[in-house]
Design a protein around this motif. Structure first.
Motif, PDB file in Angstrom:
ATOM      1  N   GLN A  45      16.742  66.660 -41.747  1.00  0.00           N
ATOM      2  CA  GLN A  45      16.325  67.633 -42.762  1.00  0.00           C
ATOM      3  C   GLN A  45      17.491  68.164 -43.587  1.00  0.00           C
ATOM      4  O   GLN A  45      17.319  68.698 -44.674  1.00  0.00           O
ATOM      5  N   TRP A  46      18.740  67.992 -43.055  1.00  0.00           N
ATOM      6  CA  TRP A  46      19.907  68.472 -43.791  1.00  0.00           C
ATOM      7  C   TRP A  46      20.115  67.698 -45.092  1.00  0.00           C
ATOM      8  O   TRP A  46      20.773  68.196 -46.008  1.00  0.00           O
ATOM      9  N   VAL A  47      19.555  66.506 -45.197  1.00  0.00           N
ATOM     10  CA  VAL A  47      19.656  65.748 -46.442  1.00  0.00           C
ATOM     11  C   VAL A  47      18.977  66.517 -47.582  1.00  0.00           C
ATOM     12  O   VAL A  47      19.457  66.523 -48.723  1.00  0.00           O
ATOM     13  N   ILE A  48      17.884  67.196 -47.270  1.00  0.00           N
ATOM     14  CA  ILE A  48      17.167  67.999 -48.262  1.00  0.00           C
ATOM     15  C   ILE A  48      17.726  69.417 -48.322  1.00  0.00           C
ATOM     16  O   ILE A  48      17.973  69.966 -49.401  1.00  0.00           O
ATOM     17  N   THR A  49      17.938  70.028 -47.137  1.00  0.00           N
ATOM     18  CA  THR A  49      18.365  71.426 -47.081  1.00  0.00           C
ATOM     19  C   THR A  49      19.729  71.639 -47.721  1.00  0.00           C
ATOM     20  O   THR A  49      19.948  72.625 -48.434  1.00  0.00           O
ATOM     21  N   ALA A  50      20.675  70.723 -47.488  1.00  0.00           N
ATOM     22  CA  ALA A  50      22.026  70.882 -48.038  1.00  0.00           C
ATOM     23  C   ALA A  50      21.996  70.923 -49.560  1.00  0.00           C
ATOM     24  O   ALA A  50      22.735  71.691 -50.191  1.00  0.00           O
ATOM     25  N   LEU A  98      27.190  61.656 -45.888  1.00  0.00           N
ATOM     26  CA  LEU A  98      26.009  61.762 -46.742  1.00  0.00           C
ATOM     27  C   LEU A  98      25.660  63.229 -47.016  1.00  0.00           C
ATOM     28  O   LEU A  98      25.329  63.594 -48.148  1.00  0.00           O
ATOM     29  N   VAL A  99      25.728  64.073 -45.991  1.00  0.00           N
ATOM     30  CA  VAL A  99      25.408  65.492 -46.176  1.00  0.00           C
ATOM     31  C   VAL A  99      26.424  66.142 -47.115  1.00  0.00           C
ATOM     32  O   VAL A  99      26.060  66.963 -47.978  1.00  0.00           O
ATOM     33  N   ILE A 100      27.704  65.780 -46.982  1.00  0.00           N
ATOM     34  CA  ILE A 100      28.729  66.308 -47.899  1.00  0.00           C
ATOM     35  C   ILE A 100      28.417  65.894 -49.333  1.00  0.00           C
ATOM     36  O   ILE A 100      28.550  66.688 -50.276  1.00  0.00           O
ATOM     37  N   ALA A 101      27.974  64.648 -49.519  1.00  0.00           N
ATOM     38  CA  ALA A 101      27.603  64.178 -50.855  1.00  0.00           C
ATOM     39  C   ALA A 101      26.424  64.967 -51.398  1.00  0.00           C
ATOM     40  O   ALA A 101      26.380  65.306 -52.588  1.00  0.00           O
ATOM     41  N   ARG A 102      25.462  65.302 -50.535  1.00  0.00           N
ATOM     42  CA  ARG A 102      24.310  66.085 -50.976  1.00  0.00           C
ATOM     43  C   ARG A 102      24.707  67.516 -51.332  1.00  0.00           C
ATOM     44  O   ARG A 102      24.159  68.105 -52.259  1.00  0.00           O
ATOM     45  N   VAL A 103      25.659  68.089 -50.581  1.00  0.00           N
ATOM     46  CA  VAL A 103      26.167  69.416 -50.921  1.00  0.00           C
ATOM     47  C   VAL A 103      26.802  69.375 -52.316  1.00  0.00           C
ATOM     48  O   VAL A 103      26.577  70.264 -53.150  1.00  0.00           O
ATOM     49  N   ALA A 104      27.596  68.338 -52.575  1.00  0.00           N
ATOM     50  CA  ALA A 104      28.244  68.203 -53.883  1.00  0.00           C
ATOM     51  C   ALA A 104      27.209  67.999 -54.987  1.00  0.00           C
ATOM     52  O   ALA A 104      27.349  68.529 -56.096  1.00  0.00           O
ATOM     53  N   GLN A 105      26.137  67.240 -54.713  1.00  0.00           N
ATOM     54  CA  GLN A 105      25.073  67.076 -55.698  1.00  0.00           C
ATOM     55  C   GLN A 105      24.375  68.407 -55.993  1.00  0.00           C
ATOM     56  O   GLN A 105      24.045  68.707 -57.140  1.00  0.00           O
ATOM     57  N   LEU A 206      21.579  84.798 -51.841  1.00  0.00           N
ATOM     58  CA  LEU A 206      20.695  83.671 -52.158  1.00  0.00           C
ATOM     59  C   LEU A 206      20.831  82.555 -51.126  1.00  0.00           C
ATOM     60  O   LEU A 206      19.834  81.915 -50.751  1.00  0.00           O
ATOM     61  N   LEU A 207      22.057  82.317 -50.664  1.00  0.00           N
ATOM     62  CA  LEU A 207      22.247  81.322 -49.602  1.00  0.00           C
ATOM     63  C   LEU A 207      21.468  81.718 -48.354  1.00  0.00           C
ATOM     64  O   LEU A 207      20.808  80.877 -47.717  1.00  0.00           O
ATOM     65  N   ALA A 208      21.548  82.999 -47.983  1.00  0.00           N
ATOM     66  CA  ALA A 208      20.817  83.479 -46.803  1.00  0.00           C
ATOM     67  C   ALA A 208      19.312  83.366 -47.006  1.00  0.00           C
ATOM     68  O   ALA A 208      18.563  83.017 -46.082  1.00  0.00           O
ATOM     69  N   LEU A 209      18.847  83.651 -48.234  1.00  0.00           N
ATOM     70  CA  LEU A 209      17.420  83.563 -48.529  1.00  0.00           C
ATOM     71  C   LEU A 209      16.905  82.132 -48.382  1.00  0.00           C
ATOM     72  O   LEU A 209      15.892  81.881 -47.712  1.00  0.00           O
ATOM     73  N   VAL A 210      17.609  81.193 -48.991  1.00  0.00           N
ATOM     74  CA  VAL A 210      17.177  79.798 -48.923  1.00  0.00           C
ATOM     75  C   VAL A 210      17.296  79.266 -47.495  1.00  0.00           C
ATOM     76  O   VAL A 210      16.435  78.524 -47.016  1.00  0.00           O
ATOM     77  N   TRP A 211      18.365  79.654 -46.796  1.00  0.00           N
ATOM     78  CA  TRP A 211      18.537  79.240 -45.396  1.00  0.00           C
ATOM     79  C   TRP A 211      17.366  79.732 -44.556  1.00  0.00           C
ATOM     80  O   TRP A 211      16.808  78.996 -43.734  1.00  0.00           O
ATOM     81  N   GLY A 212      16.978  80.989 -44.751  1.00  0.00           N
ATOM     82  CA  GLY A 212      15.869  81.541 -43.986  1.00  0.00           C
ATOM     83  C   GLY A 212      14.554  80.870 -44.303  1.00  0.00           C
ATOM     84  O   GLY A 212      13.748  80.587 -43.408  1.00  0.00           O
TER      85      GLY A 212
END
Length: 492
Positions: A45-50, A98-105, A206-212
């Protein structure tokens, strides 16, 4: 439009379309990506969440930074980052890379989307030209979301999931060069210092909101992780508002946040995006677990949504010119609400289900774009050019947060009807009962929102300012028009 305006518009719309694709293009490819790279069931799920986390969390910050240092600079930086991160993701051999790439995207999305929208609104004056440009933008935005799953399925089946990343590389390179040549720099006249306390609190909030919100889908709304994250988000966002009341150069001036058009326009955007993303999620469950369609077939079914969205984008500007942005927003929400409630009558019969999904997807896409374009017009009207980055940052941040709100809320509602699970999977009857209840609640939420906006939104009044991006607006007009002097508006 002049020839240069059309070229600038093509570049900006191309970038928006590409980023819209990235939200959904990996959905169908996740199973193969998971198997090939060795993701676990609890980590894929980190592929989407990140992506969602960084895109939503940094959107407002970069929207305001663009006002200060230049929107073109940020746009080019974001496009370069997207191109490079897509190349890294396409050749990733481990889950971490891959997750790092998604964070950068996601970070590239937070940079490009608000700066691109600000360049679009400052390149065209308030009125028919801007409305037409926003109409095309809304059409391509929804077409990108709708066709992302289709394109992702085709690329994954024909070649590899890696092409869902690599396709961005040549397109991104072309748009980067074209933007560098065609787009003229645009920034606020008055260079105020960045509000660091406000930026820090709203970004972390906002990070906390989306994380939650994303965690609620995985762990439940009552899990400690979800409760702590959402509580922290509320505290930080309240602190952000308090900081903005006292800041000498606020990140988001309170007069903008209190604006009737900004407040109710963004509520319309939050409703239409969150509820439409929830409908797409529920339809995916219905098509694959009730009608037993393959992922490829389910993805192709969403093509009708893209067609309806594109058609809606071509006529929305005309509708807004005739009845106004407020009425168009309300009409779009009402169409979306009625169309969603109809889905309550879905059945297990494949032919009936397929026809209903195709028809409602087409009509829903049309209504959705009416709401998208009109809410953007409303939320950016009456805002001077030197604050368009903030206004478009708020509007695009609303989109990102909305995408993370709708799915966990509706998945929780649907799960109440699943009944006893068999090997962790709901029965066919349980999924049908859950999805139809979700459609009913979804439609009612949109209806209530449409009625509230109809009652409380005042028709936005256009601001009278010179365009800060004058070269994109009218190449033959001098950059400074002495007949319309500009004075920076006083904050608060």
């Amino acid at each position: 439009m002049t020839g240069k305006q059309k070229a600038v518009l093509a570049v900006l719309l191309g970038a928006q379309f590409m980023f819209a694709l990235d939200f959904s293009i990996l959905t169908v490819a996740l199973p193969r990506l998971q198997n090939e790279l060795g993701f676990g069931l609890d980590t894929v799920q980190w592929v989407i969440t990140a992506f969602a986390l960084t895109a939503a969390g940094f959107m407002l910050m970069f929207g305001r930074i663009g006002d200060l240092i230049g929107r073109k600079v940020l746009f080019l930086t974001g496009m370069a980052l997207l191109t490079a991160s897509s190349l890294v993701g396409g050749f990733a051999t481990t889950p971490l890379v891959l997750v790092i790439a998604r964070v950068a995207q996601g970070l590239a999305t937070a940079i490009v989307v608000p700066s691109g929208m600000a360049l679009l609104t400052t390149s065209f004056p308030e009125g028919p030209l801007r409305t037409r440009a926003l109409g095309l933008n809304g059409a391509l935005l929804s077409l990108g979301f709708g066709s992302g799953a289709v394109l992702g399925g085709v690329l994954t089946d024909v070649w590899s999931w890696r092409w869902t990343f690599l396709i961005n590389v040549p397109v991104g390179a072309v748009l980067l060069v074209a933007a560098a040549v065609l787009i003229v720099e645009s920034r606020a006249v008055e260079r105020l210092p960045l509000d660091v306390p406000g930026t820090a609190t709203v970004t972390v909030g906002l990070l906390a909101l989306v994380w939650g919100l994303t965690g609620a889908e995985r762990h439940g709304w009552t899990s400690p992780d979800t409760v702590i994250s959402l509580t922290a988000a509320i505290i930080l966002l309240i602190a952000f508002y308090a900081i903005e009341l006292r800041a000498s150069a606020p990140l988001a001036p309170v007069r903008v946040l209190r604006s009737n058009a900004v407040r109710w326009g963004n509520l319309g955007g939050l409703i239409t995006f969150s509820m439409e993303s929830a409908v797409a999620f529920l339809l995916t469950l219905y098509m694959q677990q009730v009608l037993a369609l393959t992922p490829m077939q389910a993805g192709l079914m969403f093509g009708c949504l893209g067609i309806g969205a594109f058609l809606g984008g071509t006529i929305t500007s005309t509708i807004i010119e005739r009845i106004g942005a407020k009425r168009t927003l309300v009409c779009g929400l009402l169409v979306q609400a009625a169309n969603t409630v109809v889905l309550v009558w879905l059945t297990e019969t494949v032919l009936v289900g397929v026809v209903m999904v195709l028809v409602t997807s087409f009509i829903g896409g049309l209504g959705h774009v009416l709401a998208i374009v009109s809410y953007t017009v409303v939320a950016t009207s009456g805002i001077p050019d030197h604050e368009q980055g903030l206004a478009t940052g708020l509007a695009t941040m609303t989109q990102q947060v909305a995408f993370t709100v709708g799915i966990p809320v509706m998945s929780t509602i649907a799960a109440t009807q699943y009944g006893p699970l068999q090997d962790g999977v709901a029965t066919r009857d349980g999924v049908l009962a859950g999805t139809t209840l979700g459609f009913l609640i979804d439609g009612l939420i949109i209806l209530v929102g449409a009625l509230a906006i109809s009652a409380f939104l005042r028709a936005p009044q256009p601001t009278i300012t010179a365009a800060s991006n004058a070269d994109n607006l009218a190449p033959l007009r001098p950059r400074t028009d002495p007949s319309t002097p500009r004075e920076p508006m006083k904050e608060n």
